[in-house]
Design a protein around this motif. Sequence first.
Motif, mmCIF file in Angstrom:
data_model
loop_
_atom_site.group_PDB
_atom_site.id
_atom_site.type_symbol
_atom_site.label_atom_id
_atom_site.label_comp_id
_atom_site.label_asym_id
_atom_site.label_seq_id
_atom_site.Cartn_x
_atom_site.Cartn_y
_atom_site.Cartn_z
ATOM 1 N N ASN A 69 0.818 -1.222 0.000
ATOM 2 C CA ASN A 69 0.000 0.000 0.000
ATOM 3 C C ASN A 69 0.848 1.267 0.000
ATOM 4 N N ASP A 70 2.024 1.214 0.588
ATOM 5 C CA ASP A 70 2.909 2.376 0.543
ATOM 6 C C ASP A 70 3.332 2.673 -0.895
ATOM 7 N N TYR A 71 3.603 1.629 -1.657
ATOM 8 C CA TYR A 71 3.955 1.842 -3.066
ATOM 9 C C TYR A 71 2.734 2.279 -3.883
ATOM 10 N N ARG A 72 1.580 1.694 -3.572
ATOM 11 C CA ARG A 72 0.367 2.070 -4.303
ATOM 12 C C ARG A 72 0.003 3.538 -4.087
ATOM 13 N N ALA A 73 0.336 4.053 -2.920
ATOM 14 C CA ALA A 73 -0.006 5.442 -2.610
ATOM 15 C C ALA A 73 0.755 6.430 -3.495
ATOM 16 N N GLU A 74 1.848 5.969 -4.113
ATOM 17 C CA GLU A 74 2.638 6.856 -4.964
ATOM 18 C C GLU A 74 2.012 7.079 -6.336
ATOM 19 N N VAL A 75 1.036 6.239 -6.708
ATOM 20 C CA VAL A 75 0.371 6.370 -8.008
ATOM 21 C C VAL A 75 -1.134 6.242 -7.804
ATOM 22 N N SER A 76 -1.897 6.672 -8.812
ATOM 23 C CA SER A 76 -3.364 6.671 -8.689
ATOM 24 C C SER A 76 -3.948 5.373 -9.232
ATOM 25 N N LEU A 77 -3.574 4.271 -8.637
ATOM 26 C CA LEU A 77 -4.045 2.987 -9.141
ATOM 27 C C LEU A 77 -5.499 2.709 -8.787
ATOM 28 N N ASP A 78 -6.042 3.409 -7.789
ATOM 29 C CA ASP A 78 -7.402 3.119 -7.356
ATOM 30 C C ASP A 78 -8.428 4.116 -7.895
ATOM 31 N N SER A 79 -8.010 5.009 -8.771
ATOM 32 C CA SER A 79 -8.924 6.011 -9.313
ATOM 33 C C SER A 79 -9.687 5.452 -10.519
ATOM 34 N N PRO A 80 -11.024 5.594 -10.555
ATOM 35 C CA PRO A 80 -11.795 5.133 -11.715
ATOM 36 C C PRO A 80 -11.435 5.951 -12.950
ATOM 37 N N VAL A 81 -11.354 5.287 -14.103
ATOM 38 C CA VAL A 81 -11.047 6.001 -15.342
ATOM 39 C C VAL A 81 -12.162 5.880 -16.370
ATOM 40 N N VAL A 82 -13.001 4.838 -16.281
ATOM 41 C CA VAL A 82 -14.047 4.655 -17.281
ATOM 42 C C VAL A 82 -15.052 3.625 -16.775
ATOM 43 N N GLU A 83 -16.228 3.617 -17.385
ATOM 44 C CA GLU A 83 -17.245 2.592 -17.130
ATOM 45 C C GLU A 83 -17.341 1.727 -18.371
ATOM 46 N N THR A 84 -17.244 0.418 -18.207
ATOM 47 C CA THR A 84 -17.363 -0.479 -19.356
ATOM 48 C C THR A 84 -18.682 -1.232 -19.312
ATOM 49 N N GLU A 85 -19.331 -1.300 -20.468
ATOM 50 C CA GLU A 85 -20.602 -2.015 -20.581
ATOM 51 C C GLU A 85 -20.385 -3.478 -20.944
ATOM 52 N N THR A 86 -19.180 -3.822 -21.347
ATOM 53 C CA THR A 86 -18.844 -5.203 -21.683
ATOM 54 C C THR A 86 -17.642 -5.647 -20.858
ATOM 55 N N GLU A 87 -17.398 -6.933 -20.828
ATOM 56 C CA GLU A 87 -16.268 -7.462 -20.082
ATOM 57 C C GLU A 87 -14.951 -7.109 -20.772
ATOM 58 N N LEU A 88 -13.940 -6.801 -19.979
ATOM 59 C CA LEU A 88 -12.576 -6.665 -20.471
ATOM 60 C C LEU A 88 -11.856 -7.959 -20.122
ATOM 61 N N ASP A 89 -11.644 -8.794 -21.113
ATOM 62 C CA ASP A 89 -11.142 -10.150 -20.914
ATOM 63 C C ASP A 89 -9.618 -10.157 -21.037
ATOM 64 N N ALA A 90 -8.944 -10.249 -19.891
ATOM 65 C CA ALA A 90 -7.479 -10.282 -19.871
ATOM 66 C C ALA A 90 -6.955 -11.690 -19.608
ATOM 67 N N ARG A 91 -7.775 -12.703 -19.847
ATOM 68 C CA ARG A 91 -7.329 -14.069 -19.608
ATOM 69 C C ARG A 91 -6.343 -14.513 -20.683
ATOM 70 N N PHE A 92 -5.370 -15.314 -20.262
ATOM 71 C CA PHE A 92 -4.380 -15.820 -21.204
ATOM 72 C C PHE A 92 -5.048 -16.643 -22.300
ATOM 73 N N SER A 93 -5.908 -17.560 -21.908
ATOM 74 C CA SER A 93 -6.495 -18.477 -22.878
ATOM 75 C C SER A 93 -7.241 -17.730 -23.962
ATOM 76 N N SER A 94 -7.942 -16.670 -23.607
ATOM 77 C CA SER A 94 -8.696 -15.893 -24.586
ATOM 78 C C SER A 94 -7.761 -15.157 -25.535
ATOM 79 N N ASN A 95 -6.802 -14.437 -24.984
ATOM 80 C CA ASN A 95 -5.985 -13.547 -25.806
ATOM 81 C C ASN A 95 -4.957 -14.280 -26.650
ATOM 82 N N TYR A 96 -4.584 -15.475 -26.249
ATOM 83 C CA TYR A 96 -3.703 -16.268 -27.096
ATOM 84 C C TYR A 96 -4.451 -16.924 -28.249
ATOM 85 N N HIS A 97 -5.718 -17.226 -28.067
ATOM 86 C CA HIS A 97 -6.421 -18.044 -29.045
ATOM 87 C C HIS A 97 -7.303 -17.276 -30.013
ATOM 88 N N ARG A 98 -7.789 -16.103 -29.615
ATOM 89 C CA ARG A 98 -8.771 -15.444 -30.466
ATOM 90 C C ARG A 98 -8.804 -13.944 -30.171
#
Length: 639
Positions: free
Chosen positions: A307-336
């Motif tokens: 948390n001390d390192y996280r406090a140095e950057v704005s990692l917890d600030s919302p940037v956007v609302e997504t209406e669909t899933e953001l799929d960062a799974r390995f199996s998905s992104n390697y295959h299709r």
Amino acid sequence: MSRDGDYGRRDVLRAGGIVLGGSLVSGSATAAEGDGSTTLTLLSYNDIQTAAAEDKDFSRLVTLIEEQRAAADGPVVVVGGGDQVGPHALSPISQWRAPVEVLNEVEPDADVIGNHEFDYGLDAISDVTAHSEFPWLATNLVDDETGGAFDGTESTRIVERGGVRVGLIGLLDEGATFGKTNIAFDEEGLTVEDYTETGPAEASRLKTEEDVDIVIALAHTGVPDAEVLAEADTDDAIDVIVVGDDEIVYPPAETSGTIVTEAEARANYLGKLELTVGDDGLTSWQGDLIEVTEDVEKDPTASQIINDYRAEVSLDSPVVETETELDARFSSNYHRETGYGNLITDAMRERVDADVAITNAGGIRSNAVYGPGEITGGDIFNTLPFPNTVVTLELTGEELIETLESQVITLESETGQSFGEEISQQTSGLRFEWVPHEDADELVRDVYVGGEPLDPDETYAVAVNSYIANGGSGYLIEDKVIEDTGELQATTVVKYLEERETIAPEPEGHMQRVDRDLPDASVTVDGNGKVVTQFDAPEDVDSVADETVAVWTPDGEHLDAEQVVFDEDDETLVVRVDDGDLAETVDDADDGDGVALDLYAEYESSEFEQIYFERSRLNADVAATVRRRGRGRAGPPGR
């Protein structure tokens, strides 16, 4: 064969059950009670990676290790399987420091150098080892001048616990170095020795010359290669192999008399083995993988470090609302193609005003799905944790095709037989077909850039990340950089999202998989009635999945078929679509224009045994002539 891009790679379960055990099959007998044997508890973890930036499972893993240490009836040894210091969202701020500081609290007995320990360059390894209060092993990655360990690493480590002498070695294979780092090891005076030779030889030496009772190999190789190591150990000198790299759930299981285990990744599991050691070495064992759940309290010191390192950057600030899933799974992104892959590459392409953008599948991390809902800056940095910048290249059309083809994994290849056929990248500004078979005339074909057919001699501006630009992941790109923005890829995506209130990325048909071809067809589209086309089907078609049959336009619009009839006896496929709906999908075309359409259909194949995909896939090129005036009928079936 292990792949993580790092192709960490995969949502694969390779061993059933969670609690396993037994006597070894190398000729030893199960120890009897009261014979002076000692029960040694071995705790293991691997591939912490993105968990190092979150005060979640990593902090809980620290607590769980301490709980298991306290609960053990006998001595305890704690080890890691490599890839602990990267990649993670705090890399731009802390580099290797956050995970090392937390692991210092764990006080492991040893860890092994993995490919992601090189994320900050070769010179940084000496910083990692100097600040670690535990040894890093690299038994088969040796300094050519000394023949021994490099940059503060150790070749072996002997730990004595409760009268048991434990020999530790650290191994990695070429798959966890070349292609996953941009380091030319030979030019740096380092040699990656064959782990199947160095590992067993060093284990035998430890037992014969150093009088160790058991040998534990920390192998950043992936499970399949670890099993090869076990088979190569003909003297049964290696008792346990703790695995990292391919990031799978692999509860302890025996291969050729050696126990092999892997605790997935991201602090999701803690491996536990209870090893019975007598005068003749290891005699019996039992083990399991303990899941790290929210029921486990976070270690307060680990939480504070993160948390001390996280406090140095704005990692917890919302940037956007997504209406669909953001799929960062390995199996998905390697295959299709994925919607999230499209978003990332769209942001890169817009940032430098490029014609095309490409990012490697292994550069998309966390193996998780985000949304629908609020997305924070930390979410983006978790999924794009490497210190890669956005770079512009100039490639000819021919070079662009070669670049795309370099990432196609064929079904018949060794990797394809483990993980299935793969495209291994995400793209923007492109549309193409990929044919993942060794006998294919072209692995990549029918390429469109910006909706226009690719010109092999034309020069295109291509946005990539700096890892790709330097030849990472096997990309065939050299000396093509025309601009490096110096901006982190994750920062580029965050800025892109901050300009939008909501997003809804989806697959758009950028990368179309094709296993077999149907004959070409010609049709007329006039907006009236139905368009019916009959095809002769390839011999390997057993059945066609009606719901998967669709017609696609060059700009990514598609229309599902109304009716599909496959005649197995006649080996014919009849497809019907509504002419009015088809006319709307090509509404940009004028009267008399020709439009190149594609028909795709999934099918059960008698030839291809798919590993990842549910079915194989057919393609037909359909030449459509648009008639805006009068009423007409569809042309004759194509052949």
